[in-house]
Design an enzyme around this catalytic site. Structure first.
Site, PDB file in Angstrom:
ATOM      1  N   ARG A 108       0.852  -1.196   0.000  1.00 57.44           N
ATOM      2  CA  ARG A 108       0.000   0.000   0.000  1.00 57.44           C
ATOM      3  C   ARG A 108       0.874   1.228   0.000  1.00 57.44           C
ATOM      4  NH1 ARG A 108      -4.628   0.407   4.380  1.00 57.44           N
ATOM      5  NH2 ARG A 108      -2.854   0.708   5.733  1.00 57.44           N
ATOM      6  N   THR A 112      -1.315   7.400  -0.596  1.00 53.75           N
ATOM      7  CA  THR A 112      -2.612   7.251  -1.291  1.00 53.75           C
ATOM      8  C   THR A 112      -3.410   6.065  -0.758  1.00 53.75           C
ATOM      9  OG1 THR A 112      -1.684   5.753  -2.933  1.00 53.75           O
ATOM     10  CG2 THR A 112      -1.551   8.109  -3.424  1.00 53.75           C
ATOM     11  N   ASP A 204       0.305  -3.490  12.260  1.00 52.90           N
ATOM     12  CA  ASP A 204       0.839  -3.824  10.941  1.00 52.90           C
ATOM     13  C   ASP A 204       1.216  -5.304  10.911  1.00 52.90           C
ATOM     14  OD1 ASP A 204       2.803  -4.280   8.785  1.00 52.90           O
ATOM     15  OD2 ASP A 204       2.538  -2.146   8.435  1.00 52.90           O
ATOM     16  N   ASP A 207       4.869  -6.202   9.680  1.00 51.56           N
ATOM     17  CA  ASP A 207       5.902  -5.853  10.662  1.00 51.56           C
ATOM     18  C   ASP A 207       5.879  -6.803  11.856  1.00 51.56           C
ATOM     19  OD1 ASP A 207       6.937  -3.784   9.204  1.00 51.56           O
ATOM     20  OD2 ASP A 207       5.748  -2.234  10.193  1.00 51.56           O
TER      21      ASP A 207
HETATM   22  C1  PRP Z   1      -0.959  -4.900   4.380  1.00 48.43           C
HETATM   23  C2  PRP Z   1      -1.756  -6.187   4.426  1.00 48.43           C
HETATM   24  C3  PRP Z   1      -2.556  -6.118   3.159  1.00 48.43           C
HETATM   25  C4  PRP Z   1      -2.819  -4.660   3.004  1.00 48.43           C
HETATM   26  C5  PRP Z   1      -4.212  -4.385   3.438  1.00 48.43           C
HETATM   27  O1  PRP Z   1       0.112  -5.027   3.538  1.00 48.43           O
HETATM   28  O2  PRP Z   1      -0.955  -7.328   4.535  1.00 48.43           O
HETATM   29  O3  PRP Z   1      -1.870  -6.615   2.017  1.00 48.43           O
HETATM   30  O4  PRP Z   1      -1.918  -3.978   3.895  1.00 48.43           O
HETATM   31  O5  PRP Z   1      -4.544  -3.067   3.218  1.00 48.43           O
HETATM   32  P1  PRP Z   1      -5.630  -2.596   2.160  1.00 48.43           P
HETATM   33  O6  PRP Z   1      -6.805  -3.488   2.367  1.00 48.43           O
HETATM   34  O7  PRP Z   1      -5.902  -1.176   2.555  1.00 48.43           O
HETATM   35  O8  PRP Z   1      -5.048  -2.714   0.796  1.00 48.43           O
HETATM   36  P2  PRP Z   1       1.160  -3.812   3.328  1.00 48.43           P
HETATM   37  O9  PRP Z   1       0.726  -2.949   2.194  1.00 48.43           O
HETATM   38  O10 PRP Z   1       1.377  -3.124   4.658  1.00 48.43           O
HETATM   39  O11 PRP Z   1       2.456  -4.539   2.843  1.00 48.43           O
HETATM   40  P3  PRP Z   1       3.376  -5.616   3.601  1.00 48.43           P
HETATM   41  O12 PRP Z   1       2.572  -6.882   3.727  1.00 48.43           O
HETATM   42  O13 PRP Z   1       4.521  -5.755   2.686  1.00 48.43           O
HETATM   43  O14 PRP Z   1       3.755  -5.053   4.945  1.00 48.43           O
HETATM   44  N1  URA Z   2      -2.355  -3.418   6.908  1.00 49.82           N
HETATM   45  C1  URA Z   2      -2.043  -3.908   8.125  1.00 49.82           C
HETATM   46  O1  URA Z   2      -1.063  -4.652   8.260  1.00 49.82           O
HETATM   47  N2  URA Z   2      -2.815  -3.584   9.156  1.00 49.82           N
HETATM   48  C2  URA Z   2      -3.888  -2.788   9.047  1.00 49.82           C
HETATM   49  O2  URA Z   2      -4.575  -2.529  10.060  1.00 49.82           O
HETATM   50  C3  URA Z   2      -4.198  -2.271   7.780  1.00 49.82           C
HETATM   51  C4  URA Z   2      -3.426  -2.620   6.722  1.00 49.82           C
END
Ligand code: PRP
Ligand code: URA
Length: 213
Positions: A108, A112, A204, A207
Site C-alpha cells: 500500500r 494514497t 501492521d 511488521d
Molecule cells: C498490508 C496487508 C494487506 C494490506 C491491506 O500489507 O498485509 O496486504 O496492507 O490493506 P488494504 O486493504 O488497505 O489494501 P502492506 O501494504 O502493509 O504490505 P506488507 O505486507 O509488505 O507489509
Molecule cells: N495493513 C495492516 O497490516 N494492518 C492494518 O490494520 C491495515 C493494513
C-alpha cells in the site's frame, strides 16, 4: 453478519476467536504471532474448503472392504499477497499438501493507500484451480480487490479470499469489484483510522510477522 451477503463468512469458532485475541495483543511477540497466523490460516482453510467435491472409493480396512470418500474436485492454488500473506501459506499447505503456491506482490502506498504491484508469479494452470488468496488484513480492500481482479484476468473463476481481520470498508470494496468472490474472515472490526489501519485490528501484520518494527 446481516450487513453482508452469504458469500462473506465470519468464522466464529471458539478456538479461532481465542487465538485471534492473543494475536491482537500488542504484547504477543513475533514467534507466537507467526505460530498463531499459521494456525488461524489452517482453521480458516478448513472452513473455506467445506464445499470441496468428494468421490467414492473403495478401501480395505484391517476388518473389511468398504466404500468411502476422497477429494475429487479441482486442484488448489494458494496465493499469498506479499508480504504478510506469506505467514498463512504453511498452515494451509499442511492441510492441502498438493496445492501449488503463486505469489502476488502488492504494497500500500502510505500516502494514497492504493496498492502498488511489484511481483507476480502464478501456477501456469491457475485457471483450472480453486484459488485461495490469503492475506491477514483486509483494510481499505485495495490490495485484495487488485489481487482478485488480477487473478480473474488470468482466468481464475473460483476464488476465495481468506483474511484474519476485515474492516467493513474492505469487504465492501472487494464485493464491489467482484461480487461472487467468497470472503472468509475471523472477525469484522469496527472501522479504519485516518492512516487506513483497522480499528481495533492488530497493527501492521507484516511488521509483526517479520519483526521489521
Ligand atoms: C498490508 C496487508 C494487506 C494490506 C491491506 O500489507 O498485509 O496486504 O496492507 O490493506 P488494504 O486493504 O488497505 O489494501 P502492506 O501494504 O502493509 O504490505 P506488507 O505486507 O509488505 O507489509
Ligand atoms: N495493513 C495492516 O497490516 N494492518 C492494518 O490494520 C491495515 C493494513
Amino acid at each position: 453478519m446481516t450487513e453482508f451477503p452469504d458469500n462473506v463468512v465470519v468464522i466464529d469458532h471458539p478456538l479461532v476467536q481465542h487465538k485471534l485475541s492473543i494475536l491482537r495483543d500488542v504484547a504477543t511477540g513475533a514467534k507466537e504471532f507467526r505460530e498463531l497466523v499459521k494456525e488461524l490460516a489452517m482453521l480458516s482453510a478448513y472452513e473455506a474448503t467445506r464445499d470441496f467435491q468428494l468421490a467414492e472409493t473403495t478401501v480395505t480396512t484391517p476388518i473389511t472392504q468398504t466404500t468411502t470418500r476422497v477429494l475429487a474436485g479441482k486442484k488448489v492454488a494458494v496465493i499469498p499477497i506479499l508480504r504478510a500473506g506469506l505467514g498463512m501459506v504453511d498452515g494451509i499447505l499442511e492441510l492441502i499438501p498438493a496445492a501449488k503456491v503463486g505469489h502476488v506482490g502488492l504494497y500500500r502506498d502510505p500516502q494514497t493507500l492504493r496498492p502498488v504491484e511489484y511481483y507476480c508469479k502464478l501456477p501456469e494452470d491457475i485457471a483450472e484451480r480453486d484459488v485461495l488468496i490469503v492475506d491477514p488484513m483486509l483494510a481499505t480492500g485495495g490490495s485484495a480487490a487488485a489481487a482478485v481482479e488480477f487473478l480473474r484476468e488470468k482466468g481464475a473463476n473460483h476464488i476465495s479470499l481468506l483474511v484474519l481481520i476485515a474492516a467493513p470498508e474492505g469487504i465492501r470494496e472487494v464485493l464491489a469489484s467482484c461480487d461472487d468472490v467468497r470472503i472468509f474472515t475471523c472477525a469484522v472490526d469496527s472501522h479504519l483510522n485516518d492512516h487506513g489501519y483497522i480499528v481495533p485490528g492488530l497493527g501492521d501484520a507484516g511488521d509483526r510477522l517479520f519483526g521489521t518494527k
